[in-house]
Design an enzyme around this catalytic site. Structure first.
Site, PDB file in Angstrom:
ATOM      1  N   ASP A 322       0.861  -1.173   0.000  1.00  0.00           N
ATOM      2  CA  ASP A 322       0.000   0.000   0.000  1.00  0.00           C
ATOM      3  C   ASP A 322       0.901   1.228   0.000  1.00  0.00           C
ATOM      4  O   ASP A 322       1.847   1.302   0.779  1.00  0.00           O
ATOM      5  CB  ASP A 322      -0.892  -0.010   1.244  1.00  0.00           C
ATOM      6  CG  ASP A 322      -1.735   1.240   1.336  1.00  0.00           C
ATOM      7  OD1 ASP A 322      -2.476   1.521   0.389  1.00  0.00           O
ATOM      8  OD2 ASP A 322      -1.628   1.943   2.360  1.00  0.00           O
ATOM      9  N   THR A 324       0.405   4.691   0.639  1.00  0.00           N
ATOM     10  CA  THR A 324       0.341   5.605   1.771  1.00  0.00           C
ATOM     11  C   THR A 324       0.630   4.871   3.061  1.00  0.00           C
ATOM     12  O   THR A 324      -0.035   3.909   3.409  1.00  0.00           O
ATOM     13  CB  THR A 324      -1.051   6.269   1.840  1.00  0.00           C
ATOM     14  OG1 THR A 324      -1.333   6.895   0.602  1.00  0.00           O
ATOM     15  CG2 THR A 324      -1.087   7.300   2.948  1.00  0.00           C
ATOM     16  N   ASP A 567      -1.431  -0.047   6.392  1.00  0.00           N
ATOM     17  CA  ASP A 567      -1.629   0.526   7.718  1.00  0.00           C
ATOM     18  C   ASP A 567      -3.067   0.917   7.997  1.00  0.00           C
ATOM     19  O   ASP A 567      -3.424   1.167   9.144  1.00  0.00           O
ATOM     20  CB  ASP A 567      -0.720   1.747   7.911  1.00  0.00           C
ATOM     21  CG  ASP A 567      -1.064   2.881   6.956  1.00  0.00           C
ATOM     22  OD1 ASP A 567      -1.788   2.630   5.975  1.00  0.00           O
ATOM     23  OD2 ASP A 567      -0.621   4.021   7.195  1.00  0.00           O
TER      24      ASP A 567
END
Length: 842
Positions: A322, A324, A567
């Site tokens: 991912d 970000t 996250d």
């Protein structure tokens, strides 16, 4: 804008409409609490204590060993029951490590608990999120995390970051009637919202519910060992009956053995065979290797939520990232200013300073505070606040720079001047191609009129002054870590909710070969077609949480072992579905709960350390597994042969403990913890058994030959057992030496120490008495020497053949581990390197 404090009472935001908003009364709150309409929600951060105990106690291994242990205690033969300590140690080590991981996750969840600001009886108060009830009025300000799903009733420039839920990093404008979802963050403006869903019904908790269902991490070591245990478990019943019948026949038959009491010795002999069939120490050594690896990773700020995850990442051949929070730090920073056209209007830097200092500034505008500090207060006249829908804001000053100043997205502020061939359009296109975000500052000589402010219309005669560029803070360790994975033949997929072009530019910045990003809104619904797209492209934007999960599943359908990092709550389902899920400590608690590994300090660069530990575990356990499985093999051979020939089993359980400990268990412990960077190659069990089975046959044949020869020489029972123990001990040391080659100083010390230990056991009176060892006699000594030499010769032949078999097998797997069609190879040629087609090398 006033930030929240710990003060319990503050004036609330302005009411909307004609009615003043006062929030719930104390009586209304009490009524909802009594009805259970509160935000209380017990979100397990990890496995329950009960599930950990069940998983580590109630196993096939423990059931078999525990039953044999109990029988020996009932028979009063505790000296022969010491093997039970192995099962106990294995259970304690596995449970302790998982308890430790659970405790760490629970502490993390507690530390990350936010607070909620509510309006009750017209007074503002800060409360724990679990105390929020239905219909509460949430008071929202920049930096707040929304505690429950709510409907916006009074926004003032309210913008919410929903990236943790949706993966979209751009802030979302909230207007009356819009929903503000739990778990999202207020990034600009302020407002009030009425709670409409609480507890388990809230979006974030419902989204995380599926992710929190427990499932074991895929482990070749564990599945291979469990397969051996299942086979042994099915075979133990018939084998035990065969051995027991033979032992009873040795003592004169079932009736005579029962009447004479010799059935006790027959039972002890049978248990010796049964427990020796199980690779007792292999399960323990695997647990120890996992636990030590997990402890070493913990010192590097990597939390292992489940032991076999140490092994798992070493087998991964595709890593899904991912963007970000993984490749980037999740923050944006100012990059540079680029003048447009001729001379800039005076005061443009003061205008930027005002934008940066504005209390309602969003994350992008706040980046201007350091490069353009506000030297003195500047009074704003008319202001049109920023909106993510129109993507610009405007201001004119009463005592600052003259005219009107507009800051926003170039294509929204100057739609006719950002096309191809224009100065502004060419500059913006050039800067955007590098992955940087662009804003333009425009100036009009006319201040904002009341009509323009009311209509939220751009002032007349606006001209571009400067283009500002911003870039996301790329993690400094991202490029180096991705380079490591490429060198190791691991494929990379960057998956994000952001714009595909932006994601691709950042991916290129960290070394991913990605000419373009794929828009996930165009992904096919067919799973097979989706898998083809994933084999072709490496960067994907506008990906939804459900699509992330589908993408992981599609890669797995093509035989890939997939790791997923992230996250946000939006990553939780994909992290749980992946073979190895990796979460950042800065991420959502639900995401950390389902992840196999948590990077406590958020350093992506720890992943090579995890790979190295996993390789050490796999390579070393493969070596020691040959020791344990060889013992299982020769005990099977002895059980069958001695059962058919009706021979007394040549060992007591305590005598087998000598060879188990000094030729297998203790040296295996040291060998399992040695440094080893060998690349992972599938086929662990096949390679181990290809040595263990023929070696077991050779050892079994040697023991049978010695037993028959000793009987013909008239050697008594205790002497025969001692001779068999000596034979097995010496041959076991030789097998240990063979599997330890090439012998270095460390391995030489281990082998030498084990040999000295054997000499002491056969020499010290206390040990010989406990283990019932005696002089095998002169005639038996000559027989013993001949059989030992012959057996060692057979072991050398088996190892010679085995090494060549393994070399051919690995070469074949290296060529055909992941066959790729010609069409797929052509597609890979268009999109970049085919790292995942590269197979591991030794």
């Amino acid at each position: 804008m006033t930030s929240g404090t710990d003060v319990a009472t503050q004036p609330g935001p302005e009411p909307t409409g004609d009615d003043e908003i006062t929030g719930l009364t104390a009586a209304e709150v009490a009524e909802r609490v009594a009805d259970g309409r509160t935000n209380a929600y017990q979100a397990d951060s990890s496995r329950s204590i009960g599930s950990i105990i069940r998983a580590n106690v109630f196993t096939i291994f423990n059931a078999i060993v525990g039953s044999c242990f109990a029988v020996l205690l009932l028979l009063g033969r505790w000296q022969d029951a010491i093997f039970g300590l192995s099962a106990l140690a294995n259970t304690i080590i596995g449970a302790w490590q998982e308890f430790r991981a659970k405790a760490a996750l629970d502490r993390l969840a507690l530390l990350n608990a936010p607070t909620a600001r509510v309006l009750r009886n017209g007074v503002e108060a800060e409360i724990h999120p679990t105390n929020v009830v239905i219909d509460d009025i949430l008071v929202l300000r920049a930096g707040d995390q929304i505690a429950a799903d709510a409907e916006v009733i009074h926004p003032r420039g309210l913008q919410v970051d929903e990236s943790m839920l949706t993966g979209e990093s751009d802030a979302v404008d909230k207007r009356p009637g819009d929903e503000a979802l739990s778990g999202s963050i207020v990034v600009a403006g302020e407002g009030m919202a009425r709670v409409i869903r609480v507890g388990a019904d809230s979006y974030a908790n419902r989204f995380a519910a599926e992710a929190k269902r427990f499932s074991l991490v895929s482990s070749e070591l564990r599945s291979s060992i469990n397969l051996v245990l299942r086979v042994v478990g099915w075979a133990i019943g018939p084998m035990a009956l065969l051995v027991l019948n033979a032992q009873m026949m040795v003592f004169g038959g079932w009736v005579a053995a029962w009447e004479s009491g010799d059935w006790v010795q027959a039972a002890v002999n049978t248990i010796a065979a049964v427990t020796a069939m199980i690779p007792l120490g292999l399960v323990l050594m695997t647990s120890i290797a996992f636990a030590v690896g997990a402890a070493k990773l913990a010192s590097r700020q990597v939390l292992v939520n489940e032991l076999p995850a140490v092994e798992g990442l070493a087998r991964v051949d595709v890593v899904c990232l991912d963007k970000t929070g993984t490749l980037t730090a999740g923050e944006i920073e100012f990059d540079a200013v680029h003048p447009v056209g001729g001379a800039a209007a005076p005061g443009w830097d003061e205008a930027l300073a005002w934008y940066g200092a504005d209390p309602a500034a969003n994350a992008t505008a706040r980046c201007l505070r350091d490069p353009y500090p506000l030297e003195a207060p500047v009074a704003a006249g008319s202001v049109i606040p920023f909106s993510s829908a129109r993507k610009w804001s405007a201001v004119s000053f009463t005592d600052g720079p003259s005219g009107a100043w507009v800051l926003g997205a170039p294509e929204m502020v100057f739609p006719e001047e950002t096309g191809a061939g224009t100065d502004l359009g060419s500059l913006v296109a050039e800067l955007a191609a590098t992955g940087r975000r662009t804003l333009v500052l425009g100036h009009s000589p006319h201040p904002i009129s009341d009509e323009q402010a009311e209509a939220e219309r751009i002032p007349d005669d606006l001209v571009p002054i400067v283009v500002l560029t911003f870039r996301e803070q790329v993690r400094p360790d991202a490029a180096q870590t991705l380079a490591y994975f490429r060198e190791q033949g691991v494929g990379i997929r960057v998956i994000s909710g952001d714009n595909p072009g932006t994601v691709a530019a950042i991916a290129r910045e960290v070394g991913v070969d990605a000419p373009e990003g794929f828009d996930a809104r165009q992904l096919p619904d067919d799973d097979e077609a989706l898998a083809d797209v994933l084999e072709t492209y490496r960067v994907f934007g506008r990906v939804t949480p459900e699509q992330k999960k589908r993408m992981v599943t599609a890669l797995q359908s093509r035989g890939h072992t997939v790791a997923m990092t992230g996250d946000g709550v939006n990553d939780a389902l994909a992290i749980k579905t992946a073979d190895i899920g990796i979460a950042m400590n800065s991420g959502a608690a639900a995401t950390k709960a389902v992840a196999r590994l948590v990077l406590l300090d958020g350093q992506f660069s720890h992943l090579p350390d995890v790979v190295a530990e996993g390789r050490q575990v796999i390579a070393n356990i493969e070596r020691v597994s040959m020791l344990f499985l060889t013992k299982t093999s020769y005990i099977f051979v002895l059980s069958i042969v001695f059962g058919i020939l009706v021979l007394q089993f040549p060992f007591l359980p305590r005598q087998l403990s000598i060879t188990d400990g000094l030729t297998i268990g203790i040296p295996a412990f040291f060998l399992a913890l040695m440094p080893n960077r060998q690349r992972y190659i599938p086929g662990f069990l096949r390679r181990s058994l290809s040595f263990a089975i023929p070696a077991g046959v050779v050892v079994g044949a040697g023991l049978t030959l010695y037993t028959l020869g000793a009987q013909s020489l008239g050697v008594d029972e205790q002497q025969m057992r001692t001779g068999a123990t000596i034979l097995l001990a010496i041959v076991g040391i030789w097998i240990l030496t063979v599997l330890s080659r090439p012998i270095d100083r460390y391995k030489g010390l281990v082998v030498g120490a084990m040999f000295i230990g054997l000499v002491l056991i056969f020499s010290v009176p206390l040990a010989t008495e406990f283990f019932q060892l005696t002089d095998p006699g002169e005639d038996a000594a000559y027989l013993l020497t001949a059989v030992i030499v012959a057996t060692i010769g057979g072991i050398e032949i088996v190892r010679f053949i085995h090494r060549r078999f393994v070399a051919r097998d690995m070469a074949a797997r290296a060529v055909g581990a992941k066959p790729v069609s010609a069409g797929r190879q052509r597609r890979r040629g268009r999109s970049g390197s085919s790292a995942e087609a590269t197979t591991p090398r030794e």
